[in-house]
Design a protein around this motif. Structure first.
Motif, PDB file in Angstrom:
ATOM      1  N   GLY A   1       0.987  -1.454   0.430  1.00 44.76           N
ATOM      2  CA  GLY A   1      -0.106   0.143   0.022  1.00 44.76           C
ATOM      3  C   GLY A   1       0.336   1.298   0.505  1.00 44.76           C
ATOM      4  O   GLY A   1       0.519   2.042  -0.649  1.00 44.76           O
ATOM      5  N   ILE A   2       1.767   0.777   0.961  1.00 44.11           N
ATOM      6  CA  ILE A   2       2.488   2.408   1.142  1.00 44.11           C
ATOM      7  C   ILE A   2       3.535   2.960  -0.254  1.00 44.11           C
ATOM      8  O   ILE A   2       3.302   3.984  -1.334  1.00 44.11           O
ATOM      9  CB  ILE A   2       3.981   2.513   2.110  1.00 44.11           C
ATOM     10  N   LEU A   3       4.254   1.748  -0.960  1.00 45.78           N
ATOM     11  CA  LEU A   3       4.480   1.474  -2.025  1.00 45.78           C
ATOM     12  C   LEU A   3       4.157   1.897  -3.779  1.00 45.78           C
ATOM     13  O   LEU A   3       4.720   2.802  -4.061  1.00 45.78           O
ATOM     14  CB  LEU A   3       5.463  -0.010  -2.196  1.00 45.78           C
ATOM     15  N   ILE A   4       2.862   1.328  -3.300  1.00 45.46           N
ATOM     16  CA  ILE A   4       2.114   2.409  -4.596  1.00 45.46           C
ATOM     17  C   ILE A   4       1.804   3.521  -4.815  1.00 45.46           C
ATOM     18  O   ILE A   4       1.564   3.730  -5.664  1.00 45.46           O
ATOM     19  CB  ILE A   4       0.668   1.165  -3.889  1.00 45.46           C
ATOM     20  N   ALA A   5       1.377   3.888  -2.982  1.00 48.14           N
ATOM     21  CA  ALA A   5       0.812   5.701  -2.740  1.00 48.14           C
ATOM     22  C   ALA A   5       2.040   5.681  -3.239  1.00 48.14           C
ATOM     23  O   ALA A   5       2.033   7.340  -4.133  1.00 48.14           O
ATOM     24  CB  ALA A   5       0.516   6.055  -2.295  1.00 48.14           C
ATOM     25  N   GLN A   6       3.082   5.911  -3.244  1.00 48.61           N
ATOM     26  CA  GLN A   6       4.542   6.447  -3.557  1.00 48.61           C
ATOM     27  C   GLN A   6       4.928   6.259  -4.988  1.00 48.61           C
ATOM     28  O   GLN A   6       5.761   7.525  -5.683  1.00 48.61           O
ATOM     29  CB  GLN A   6       5.750   5.809  -2.660  1.00 48.61           C
ATOM     30  N   LYS A   7       4.686   5.198  -6.195  1.00 50.09           N
ATOM     31  CA  LYS A   7       4.818   5.205  -7.048  1.00 50.09           C
ATOM     32  C   LYS A   7       4.111   5.880  -8.220  1.00 50.09           C
ATOM     33  O   LYS A   7       4.306   6.498  -9.131  1.00 50.09           O
ATOM     34  CB  LYS A   7       4.062   3.580  -7.439  1.00 50.09           C
ATOM     35  N   ILE A   8       2.824   5.804  -7.474  1.00 56.11           N
ATOM     36  CA  ILE A   8       1.686   6.867  -8.063  1.00 56.11           C
ATOM     37  C   ILE A   8       1.901   8.170  -7.792  1.00 56.11           C
ATOM     38  O   ILE A   8       2.300   8.868  -9.214  1.00 56.11           O
ATOM     39  CB  ILE A   8       0.305   6.497  -7.420  1.00 56.11           C
ATOM     40  N   GLY A   9       3.079   8.539  -6.658  1.00 55.33           N
ATOM     41  CA  GLY A   9       3.328   9.993  -6.617  1.00 55.33           C
ATOM     42  C   GLY A   9       4.341  10.439  -8.037  1.00 55.33           C
ATOM     43  O   GLY A   9       3.786  11.501  -8.267  1.00 55.33           O
ATOM     44  N   SER A  10       4.898   9.575  -8.005  1.00 60.25           N
ATOM     45  CA  SER A  10       6.094   9.533  -8.335  1.00 60.25           C
ATOM     46  C   SER A  10       5.797   9.072 -10.366  1.00 60.25           C
ATOM     47  O   SER A  10       7.164   8.881 -11.412  1.00 60.25           O
ATOM     48  CB  SER A  10       7.658   8.857  -8.525  1.00 60.25           C
ATOM     49  N   SER A  11       4.290   9.080 -11.207  1.00 58.85           N
ATOM     50  CA  SER A  11       4.097   8.860 -12.076  1.00 58.85           C
ATOM     51  C   SER A  11       4.536   7.586 -12.238  1.00 58.85           C
ATOM     52  O   SER A  11       5.031   7.497 -13.833  1.00 58.85           O
ATOM     53  CB  SER A  11       4.337  10.052 -12.805  1.00 58.85           C
ATOM     54  N   LYS A  12       4.730   6.608 -11.252  1.00 56.14           N
ATOM     55  CA  LYS A  12       4.917   4.809 -12.416  1.00 56.14           C
ATOM     56  C   LYS A  12       4.221   3.917 -11.970  1.00 56.14           C
ATOM     57  O   LYS A  12       4.048   3.513 -11.318  1.00 56.14           O
ATOM     58  CB  LYS A  12       5.883   4.588 -11.517  1.00 56.14           C
ATOM     59  N   SER A  13       2.931   4.636 -12.520  1.00 55.78           N
ATOM     60  CA  SER A  13       1.431   3.576 -12.339  1.00 55.78           C
ATOM     61  C   SER A  13       1.655   2.380 -12.970  1.00 55.78           C
ATOM     62  O   SER A  13       1.246   1.446 -12.346  1.00 55.78           O
ATOM     63  CB  SER A  13       0.164   4.590 -12.943  1.00 55.78           C
ATOM     64  N   GLY A  14       2.592   1.687 -13.672  1.00 52.61           N
ATOM     65  CA  GLY A  14       2.293   0.445 -14.096  1.00 52.61           C
ATOM     66  C   GLY A  14       3.477  -0.483 -13.147  1.00 52.61           C
ATOM     67  O   GLY A  14       2.959  -1.433 -12.688  1.00 52.61           O
ATOM     68  N   ASP A  15       4.059   0.388 -12.110  1.00 54.56           N
ATOM     69  CA  ASP A  15       4.885  -0.814 -11.198  1.00 54.56           C
ATOM     70  C   ASP A  15       4.157  -0.467  -9.878  1.00 54.56           C
ATOM     71  O   ASP A  15       3.642  -2.047  -9.709  1.00 54.56           O
ATOM     72  CB  ASP A  15       6.055  -0.009 -10.803  1.00 54.56           C
ATOM     73  N   ALA A  16       3.203   0.002  -9.897  1.00 57.05           N
ATOM     74  CA  ALA A  16       1.741   0.223  -9.111  1.00 57.05           C
ATOM     75  C   ALA A  16       1.104  -1.213  -8.990  1.00 57.05           C
ATOM     76  O   ALA A  16       0.452  -1.363  -8.228  1.00 57.05           O
ATOM     77  CB  ALA A  16       1.228   1.463  -8.561  1.00 57.05           C
ATOM     78  N   ARG A  17       0.841  -1.015 -10.434  1.00 61.72           N
ATOM     79  CA  ARG A  17      -0.230  -1.813 -10.464  1.00 61.72           C
ATOM     80  C   ARG A  17      -0.310  -3.522 -10.663  1.00 61.72           C
ATOM     81  O   ARG A  17      -0.270  -3.960  -9.888  1.00 61.72           O
ATOM     82  CB  ARG A  17      -0.616  -1.689 -12.807  1.00 61.72           C
TER      83      ARG A  17
END
Length: 464
Positions: free
Chosen positions: A69-85
């Protein structure tokens, strides 16, 4: 003007659906306790004890879910939505497998587990029934927790709230039917309550799965659940394993404290269960603000907005403290009457009422600890919160509870005193760690080669 993605991560937009969701979860527990109290106080003690056991088991999969969850929010914040998915897909796959293992164990040997944990012998048959049914559905808890965490950390805190509303309505109706034999339901007592819990959770899982599959830019395909990205999962575990140890410390220390209370007697165990319900209501809004702050700070940190992340922690702490103090005072004034809604046993009411003043002291400490502890977790400083949990929860909350509560005979008063000391100690240590800004400064130093105009963070007073 905030863009659409950024506006999803403001504190209030994140917090109010979490509050409603937590309130409904509390309502689920309160209605359970209230309805089960119509069966017997022994049944209430079994439900309270069993829930502590289930929370202990959840730490096994929440290690992955929380880190993800924390990493998903960080990845979305840094515009790495593919990694978040990808992280979200892996988290659900792994936690589901862990949940299946937990379900098998709890279904197979429920009474033996309860006996090992020192539940009074006369309560073992009831516990065996309840734990085998609800614990047998542990995989549903794993899936619910993971999908809710993922969905919330994408900025969509409303969807889990709507699911919680539906789950609560179904659960309350089925509870009423099974306990009182209404609506054509058989009158199955505690067994019916357990079945109601599992069925409502199953329906919630189906709804959350539908939302989960559509939570990212591209719909998640079933075949993707076979994908496993080791480097990304390594990032999840780097953040997640200290969180898992942290949660384990809390849950297992609470479970052990419950065993201490169980040795004091069934009345003390029932009183603690009732008080736990009231305390949960008292802290609901503070908890939702702290959870929202963690999502917001992780997103800001991922986006490199470190100054805003730093301030957000204090803003959450200030608002949360006001709310929990007000709620604690209301509970202090009306707590005895509220306890009377759950039981007519004057001994249990007297024990619970003796703890109301201590709860008023406890709540600000919990808010300090949770707001700043969550802020540290959001920026990846999870090892620090783990270290202070290992020290304080076991030495202060657990060992000292036994010394004061059992050995010296202070009972629940002694145990509560140790719980209060633990919350304030961890809160104070988290406060000084957050003021130090270690991870925020490190992030700025790493960003400097890309942005020569970045300036160091100036110390900011801890006021709202």
């Amino acid at each position: 003007m905030l863009d659409k993605n950024t506006s999803k991560f403001t504190l209030w937009v994140l917090a109010w659906p979490i509050f409603i969701e937590l309130f409904l979860q509390f309502l689920l527990g309160a209605v359970d306790t209230l309805m089960v109290s119509r069966i017997s106080d022994d049944a209430v003690a079994v439900v309270g004890f069993s829930n502590q056991l289930f929370q202990a088991m959840t730490t096994l999969f929440m290690t992955v879910a929380s880190g993800a969850g924390i990493l998903i929010a960080q990845k979305i914040g840094s515009s790495k939505s593919g990694d978040a998915r990808t992280i979200a897909i892996m988290a659900l796959s792994v936690t589901t497998l862990i949940g299946i293992v937990c379900s098998v164990i709890l279904f197979a040997v429920p009474e033996q587990i309860a006996a090992v944990l020192q539940l009074p012998e006369n309560l073992l048959p009831l516990a065996g029934t309840y734990i085998s049914i609800v614990g047998g559905g542990m995989v549903l808890i794993a899936m619910m927790a993971t999908m809710s965490t993922v969905i919330r950390n994408t900025g969509n805190t409303r969807a889990p709230m709507y699911v919680a509303i539906g789950m609560n309505i179904i659960h309350v109706i089925m509870n009423y039917g099974f306990i009182f034999g209404a609506f054509g339901f058989p009158q199955w007592g505690l067994t019916g309550v357990a079945i109601s819990t599992v069925v409502s959770r199953l329906l919630a899982v189906l709804l959350l799965l539908y939302i989960f599959l559509r939570s990212f830019e591209y719909r998640v395909k079933w075949r993707e659940f076979r994908v496993f990205d080791r480097p990304l999962f390594g990032e999840v575990l780097k953040i997640g394993w200290p969180l898992g140890v942290n949660m384990s410390c809390w849950v297992f220390s609470q479970l052990i404290i419950y065993t201490f209370i169980a040795t004091l007697g069934a009345a003390e165990l029932a009183a603690r269960t009732y008080m736990n319900t009231l305390e949960s209501f008292c802290f609901l809004l503070g908890s939702s603000i702290a959870m929202a702050a963690q999502i917001q700070i992780a997103h800001l940190f991922g986006a490199g907005r470190t100054k805003e992340a730093y301030r957000s922690a204090y803003r959450a702490l200030g608002f949360g403290t006001i709310y929990v103090v007000v709620n604690g005072f209301i509970l202090f004034v009306f707590g005895k009457q509220l306890l009377g809604m759950f039981t007519n046993d004057q001994t249990i009411i007297a024990i619970g009422a003796s703890l109301l003043g201590m709860n008023l002291i406890l709540q600000p400490g919990k808010m300090l600890n949770m707001a700043l502890g969550n802020s540290l977790n959001a920026v990846g400083d999870t090892r620090f919160t783990m270290y202070i949990s290992l020290g304080s929860m076991w030495l202060v909350a657990t060992v000292l509870s036994y010394v004061l509560g059992v050995h010296m005979g202070w009972g629940l008063i002694g145990i509560y005193s140790c719980m209060i000391a633990d919350e304030y100690l961890r809160g104070a240590l988290s406060y000084f760690r957050w003021r130090n800004q270690k991870y925020l400064r490190k992030a700025e130093q790493q960003a400097e080669p890309m942005n020569h105009h970045t300036t160091p963070i100036e110390p900011i007073p801890a006021q709202v």
